[in-house]
Motif scaffolding. Structure first.
Motif, PDB file in Angstrom:
ATOM      1  N   ALA A   1       0.815  -1.214   0.000  1.00 34.86           N
ATOM      2  CA  ALA A   1       0.000   0.000   0.000  1.00 34.86           C
ATOM      3  C   ALA A   1       0.850   1.265   0.000  1.00 34.86           C
ATOM      4  O   ALA A   1       0.422   2.303  -0.497  1.00 34.86           O
ATOM      5  CB  ALA A   1      -0.937   0.001   1.196  1.00 34.86           C
ATOM      6  N   ASP A   2       2.052   1.210   0.538  1.00 35.33           N
ATOM      7  CA  ASP A   2       2.936   2.379   0.575  1.00 35.33           C
ATOM      8  C   ASP A   2       4.010   2.356  -0.513  1.00 35.33           C
ATOM      9  O   ASP A   2       4.892   3.192  -0.523  1.00 35.33           O
ATOM     10  CB  ASP A   2       3.611   2.483   1.948  1.00 35.33           C
TER      11      ASP A   2
ATOM     12  N   ALA B   1      -3.061  -2.057  -7.549  1.00 38.18           N
ATOM     13  CA  ALA B   1      -3.746  -3.184  -6.906  1.00 38.18           C
ATOM     14  C   ALA B   1      -4.029  -4.272  -7.933  1.00 38.18           C
ATOM     15  O   ALA B   1      -4.269  -3.995  -9.104  1.00 38.18           O
ATOM     16  CB  ALA B   1      -5.045  -2.715  -6.267  1.00 38.18           C
ATOM     17  N   LYS B   2      -4.003  -5.507  -7.477  1.00 39.26           N
ATOM     18  CA  LYS B   2      -4.274  -6.661  -8.329  1.00 39.26           C
ATOM     19  C   LYS B   2      -5.426  -7.443  -7.716  1.00 39.26           C
ATOM     20  O   LYS B   2      -5.720  -7.346  -6.533  1.00 39.26           O
ATOM     21  CB  LYS B   2      -3.031  -7.545  -8.434  1.00 39.26           C
ATOM     22  N   ASP B   3      -6.064  -8.228  -8.545  1.00 42.31           N
ATOM     23  CA  ASP B   3      -7.118  -9.124  -8.074  1.00 42.31           C
ATOM     24  C   ASP B   3      -7.172 -10.303  -9.035  1.00 42.31           C
ATOM     25  O   ASP B   3      -6.622 -10.238 -10.138  1.00 42.31           O
ATOM     26  CB  ASP B   3      -8.465  -8.410  -8.021  1.00 42.31           C
TER      27      ASP B   3
ATOM     28  N   TYR C   1     -11.621   7.884  -3.709  1.00 41.22           N
ATOM     29  CA  TYR C   1     -11.935   9.000  -2.833  1.00 41.22           C
ATOM     30  C   TYR C   1     -10.726   9.464  -2.042  1.00 41.22           C
ATOM     31  O   TYR C   1     -10.656  10.582  -1.596  1.00 41.22           O
ATOM     32  CB  TYR C   1     -13.074   8.620  -1.886  1.00 41.22           C
ATOM     33  N   GLU C   2      -9.803   8.572  -1.864  1.00 42.91           N
ATOM     34  CA  GLU C   2      -8.606   8.953  -1.127  1.00 42.91           C
ATOM     35  C   GLU C   2      -7.376   8.521  -1.906  1.00 42.91           C
ATOM     36  O   GLU C   2      -7.375   7.507  -2.577  1.00 42.91           O
ATOM     37  CB  GLU C   2      -8.601   8.329   0.263  1.00 42.91           C
ATOM     38  N   THR C   3      -6.364   9.303  -1.824  1.00 40.49           N
ATOM     39  CA  THR C   3      -5.086   8.924  -2.415  1.00 40.49           C
ATOM     40  C   THR C   3      -4.035   9.073  -1.329  1.00 40.49           C
ATOM     41  O   THR C   3      -4.176   9.879  -0.413  1.00 40.49           O
ATOM     42  CB  THR C   3      -4.707   9.821  -3.607  1.00 40.49           C
TER      43      THR C   3
ATOM     44  N   ASN D   1      -0.561   5.660  -5.440  1.00 43.36           N
ATOM     45  CA  ASN D   1      -0.869   4.361  -6.014  1.00 43.36           C
ATOM     46  C   ASN D   1      -2.349   4.038  -5.933  1.00 43.36           C
ATOM     47  O   ASN D   1      -2.798   3.087  -6.532  1.00 43.36           O
ATOM     48  CB  ASN D   1      -0.025   3.244  -5.392  1.00 43.36           C
ATOM     49  N   GLY D   2      -3.138   4.786  -5.213  1.00 40.90           N
ATOM     50  CA  GLY D   2      -4.586   4.631  -5.199  1.00 40.90           C
ATOM     51  C   GLY D   2      -5.107   3.390  -4.508  1.00 40.90           C
ATOM     52  O   GLY D   2      -6.243   3.005  -4.742  1.00 40.90           O
TER      53      GLY D   2
END
Length: 126
Positions: free
Chosen positions: A23-24, A30-32, A78-80, A85-86
């Motif tokens: 996350a940092d 992001a992957k899924d 909504y937040e970065t 990296n979102g």
């Protein structure tokens, strides 16, 4: 199918954990996993052919499903974070929770199926 779903959910849990761990990380996306399709799996099932090398050996149709990791597209969030990296941790944690609940459901279905088979062959108990 329950076992394949459990395998898919275990793999998804690993991918989601990587998203949270990174996350940092700057510019990490992001992957899924691609959703497991019940219809596709039924279509891909091969009929069981009885081939025996001895009187007690049979060849089955078990195979690992085609699961691919997909990088999620950049989207409005909504937040970065400062790394841009979102990755929204709340969203990832909701996916982890959903995966955990679905794993428990698949596990219960698998367990009930095994109990029905044991009852059918006359074994009682656990």
């Amino acid at each position: 199918m329950a076992r394949q779903k459990m395998d898919w959910l275990g793999d998804r849990q690993t991918v989601l954990a990587q998203n949270i761990a990174n996350a940092d990380t700057p510019n990490y996306r992001a992957k899924d996993l691609r959703q497991l399709s019940f219809e596709r799996e039924l279509r891909d099932i091969q009929p069981v052919r009885m081939q025996a090398t001895s009187g007690t050996h049979l060849q089955g149709t078990v195979r690992k499903p085609d699961i691919r990791v997909e990088e999620l597209r950049a989207r409005d969030v909504y937040e970065t974070n400062p790394n841009e990296n979102g990755i929204a941790l709340e969203e990832q944690m909701m996916k982890v929770s959903d995966t955990q609940m679905n794993y428990q459901l698949a596990s219960n279905i698998y367990h009930k199926n095994m109990m029905m088979l044991r009852t059918a062959i006359g074994q009682t108990g656990r």
